[in-house]
Design a protein around this motif. Structure first.
Motif, mmCIF file in Angstrom:
data_model
loop_
_atom_site.group_PDB
_atom_site.id
_atom_site.type_symbol
_atom_site.label_atom_id
_atom_site.label_comp_id
_atom_site.label_asym_id
_atom_site.label_seq_id
_atom_site.Cartn_x
_atom_site.Cartn_y
_atom_site.Cartn_z
ATOM 1 N N THR A 97 21.617 22.751 -3.970
ATOM 2 C CA THR A 97 21.975 23.588 -5.122
ATOM 3 C C THR A 97 20.813 23.614 -6.104
ATOM 4 O OG1 THR A 97 23.021 21.640 -6.048
ATOM 5 C CG2 THR A 97 24.444 23.199 -4.912
ATOM 6 N N LEU B 222 32.559 25.063 -7.291
ATOM 7 C CA LEU B 222 31.424 25.537 -6.507
ATOM 8 C C LEU B 222 31.885 26.191 -5.215
ATOM 9 C CD1 LEU B 222 28.243 25.428 -6.060
ATOM 10 C CD2 LEU B 222 28.680 23.356 -4.761
ATOM 11 N N TYR C 214 29.637 27.538 -1.911
ATOM 12 C CA TYR C 214 28.280 27.627 -1.368
ATOM 13 C C TYR C 214 28.347 28.278 0.005
ATOM 14 C CZ TYR C 214 23.371 26.079 -0.949
ATOM 15 O OH TYR C 214 21.990 26.016 -0.860
ATOM 16 N N HIS D 152 29.536 27.099 3.326
ATOM 17 C CA HIS D 152 28.993 25.741 3.496
ATOM 18 C C HIS D 152 30.014 24.721 3.001
ATOM 19 C CE1 HIS D 152 25.105 25.267 5.266
ATOM 20 N NE2 HIS D 152 24.589 26.259 4.583
ATOM 21 N N HIS D 153 30.290 24.761 1.697
ATOM 22 C CA HIS D 153 31.280 23.857 1.131
ATOM 23 C C HIS D 153 31.645 24.364 -0.263
ATOM 24 C CE1 HIS D 153 27.464 22.273 -0.509
ATOM 25 N NE2 HIS D 153 28.174 21.971 -1.571
ATOM 26 N N ALA E 94 22.803 22.391 2.662
ATOM 27 C CA ALA E 94 22.869 23.082 1.376
ATOM 28 C C ALA E 94 22.118 22.301 0.310
ATOM 29 C CB ALA E 94 24.327 23.221 0.956
#
Lengths: 462, 462
Positions: A320, B203, B205, B366-367, A318
């Motif tokens: 950002t 967040l 993701y 993802h996280h 990932a």
């Protein structure tokens, strides 16, 4: 044609081996990394034409990849057939999906090809189909049965828009003078359902770039506050179709040829199983323009498809980030009467007009071409139909194809002659995809059928 | 703090050189190709903590990259500060946009950094800022001015979601016991406008995959007749925002913290020039959720951005293909009270629900992490505010950041202590972008300011 079957029997193994050698050369015209391989392929085609009996063969330079020209003129008073084909191939990626390397041809059986098929990039599109004509010529010269004059024009830029071929044709009208053009770069319905392509779609291929901020940004610090080029690009592309999957570009449909109910009913007679179609693609449902059948959507209707899209972080894991730029390759398939250059302009104008403030948009035309239709009362079509009947034992079905061979329209305009599309591939041959292949049966059947076209065309021309 | 300025003067060149060495190691945690470099960096951090005066330093294994732990306990009765930072960095691509190689640090002047800035991936995020704490400790130990206990916890997976740090924290609560947590991984408004981050966004993701036909298809033969995964993906992503740029995921805004007009008015006092903002990014106009200012859009409002998108042919030239699959990486920035796991579920449920027939959709989280707020009446905040005042000569402005440090919320939950975000970077430092840099002034100012935090925090804790 005398002895065609026995000649084929005797030489079939050599024919196949010669094609395999040709397929080993990765002649990818879209990727400059393969430049030497493309040039090597032109050389190989030249030699094959000489061996097949052409009196005169030359490699004609262009600003891009060369055009291989060959001819055998037996009698100025006999009709002349111009054979067109291409020796370049599509890129092979995604490589990981190939079950065998794209440039290491192997023969494997498939459901559609129980006798086996040659798996390699270019096997069907177009090296395999182009080579049928070389071997058909070999047969006719070696057995003294060539009934008319023949010219070959094999190019190396078909997969990238034939830009230089156009120039070549325009400046060599005398050299290319002919009565009919013969091309095998299309398909037929099935090995037991022969068909001849009577229509082709035009094409407009563009690349778009959307630029937002002047650099990649941290999505936490800037997210939601600046136009994200990828989000914007998705909105712009999404807006190109309405809820009925009609294309929303103003003027796009203005010149579209509308078929009569009779013509559409005639089309609907072609054997087609929606269930098998969905099964073959492993899709739950088809999708497309409201009010049209699957076979209409991919032949008589214009379409717009994204062929590639990229932007931002596409690696492992990932990141950002808000990308500075987003890109897409978009192609439109056009139907007779739509002018590809006009459509390209309409697209660019519209696409730039729908860009929101905060981004810059660039539209770059790649290439394009006009659609084309062959009337079935043309003696070329009739000769082809008789040829299929002679070798398949049944009359072929005239069929519109969704594909494009941009230069066919150009041939008509510049050389004033019609084109006959004798395609021997199948839809399932996965051209432009991983695991492209071409049936061994189809390869031999093409070599067997083509000489009959020469025979009947010569007779009907008298 | 006695002699801080003279100590800095004396050692500033060495401090800079030590940081440069650390920046030369490409510790990209998102890309497994850099595994050895990430591990090498952990080793380098361990040594630096030992040299700075920690009594006990260890490299703690995890299922992923190790956590470097160090401590100096001078008196059980004194308060304990836990310093958190990370030694891993973002991927450096697109490499071609760097004006100097990302892992060959050089010092160049910029408009915001007339005294020069260190250009390298990780210079600001977070090696440079983390290293300020190491050097501040060195000063306090070498001059016997350490007023309280200190613990360091420097991880190597912050850029990929700190998965293993969470486990480490949960299972080492006694070892990590502290009174206040100190982090420098954020920014300030300007070198002459110090600010302290009092809020972080959460967040979520995710990565999405849209699958249409089971193989790439020729766009001429199938175009318009089957769902094109790329076109479908663009439609699905486009629909995630409405015409006011509100996010359309049902329930997405349910728990969003709504600030009072007073709070928003307070925020609006922070110096900000929209003209300079647009100029710095070379954009004609900003873009975002209707009804909110730029500073609100990127701090107190949740957002959804595509961080990466890919599918089909993205090489040189043109390929008329319909891809079998299309992909995107999408991140959502969340505000206090939004639960990232709940939002991830809402996203997945909604995204799957809007997929048209004819495609399959896969959503892979993802996280993520929760948002966070520091009350300014906390003595940790007050100590930090006094420290900035001592070194910058003016009171810092409390500021909400749009970024996320997911583990800050976890610290509060597991370690029951608040976090003070003393960030010395600038928005223009291009973290996560090509040409990331960190001001030399900021690096030294951080080393100078941190000891004052220790001093005032110890005093306020009495």
């Amino acid at each position: 044609m005398k002895n065609i079957k026995s000649y084929l029997q005797e030489h079939q193994e050599r024919f196949l081996n010669e094609l395999v050698e040709l397929l080993k050369i990765p002649s990818i015209s879209a990727d400059s990394a393969y430049k030497n391989d493309v040039l090597k392929t032109a050389e190989a085609v030249k030699i094959s034409l000489e061996k097949a009996g052409c009196d005169h063969v030359e490699i004609c330079k262009t600003e891009g990849y060369p055009i291989v020209y060959g001819e055998k003129i037996i009698d100025k008073n006999l009709p002349t057939i111009l054979v067109y084909g291409h020796y370049d191939v599509q890129p092979a990626d995604p490589l990981e999906l190939w079950t065998s390397p794209p440039f290491e041809p192997v023969i494997k059986k498939t459901d559609s090809h129980p006798q086996g098929a040659i798996f390699a990039r270019g096997a069907c599109d177009d090296k395999g189909q182009m080579y049928m004509h070389v071997k058909a010529l070999e047969f006719m010269t070696k057995t003294n049965q060539l009934p008319c004059n023949v010219k070959f024009m094999i190019e190396g830029e078909e997969e990238v828009g034939s830009v230089n071929l156009s120039k070549f044709v325009k400046s060599n009208q005398e050299k290319l003078k002919n009565d009919i053009i013969l091309i095998s770069d299309t398909g037929m319905i099935a090995n037991d359902v022969p068909s001849i392509t009577t229509g082709l779609r035009g094409l407009s291929y563009v690349e778009v770039e959307v630029t937002g901020p002047n650099r990649d940004l941290h999505s936490g610090l800037y997210g939601g506050a600046v136009a994200n080029p990828i989000n914007v690009l998705t909105k712009m592309i999404a807006s190109l179709h309405d809820e009925n999957n009609h294309i929303t570009i103003p003027g796009f449909y203005d010149k579209v040829e509308n078929l009569t109910q009779e013509e559409r009913a005639e089309m609907a007679k072609a054997p087609f199983s929606l269930e098998n179609y969905k099964k073959a693609l492993d899709i739950e449902s088809v999708y497309g323009e409201a009010g049209y059948t699957t076979n209409e959507r991919n032949s008589i209707r214009p379409t717009l498809d994204v062929n590639g899209i990229w932007g931002g972080y596409i690696g492992e894991g990932a990141k950002t980030v808000i990308a500075s730029k987003a890109h897409a390759k978009i192609s439109m398939r056009l139907v007779p009467h739509q002018d590809w250059e006009e459509i390209t302009k309409l697209f660019a104008k519209h696409f730039e007009s729908i860009a929101p403030k905060g981004v810059k948009v660039k539209v770059t035309p790649h290439h394009g071409g006009q659609g084309y239709v062959t009337p079935i009362d043309n003696i070329g079509y009739q000769a082809a139909s008789m040829a299929y009947e002679a070798t398949f034992g049944k009359k072929p079905i005239p069929q519109r194809s969704g594909g494009s061979i941009p230069i066919v329209a150009l041939f008509e305009q510049e050389l004033k002659s019609k084109t006959i599309l004798m395609g021997f591939g199948l839809d399932s041959d996965a051209i432009h995809s991983p695991n492209e292949h071409f049936g061994v049966f189809n390869f031999y059947k093409g070599i067997e059928t083509i000489p009959y076209f020469y025979k009947y065309y010569a007779e009907l021309s008298k």
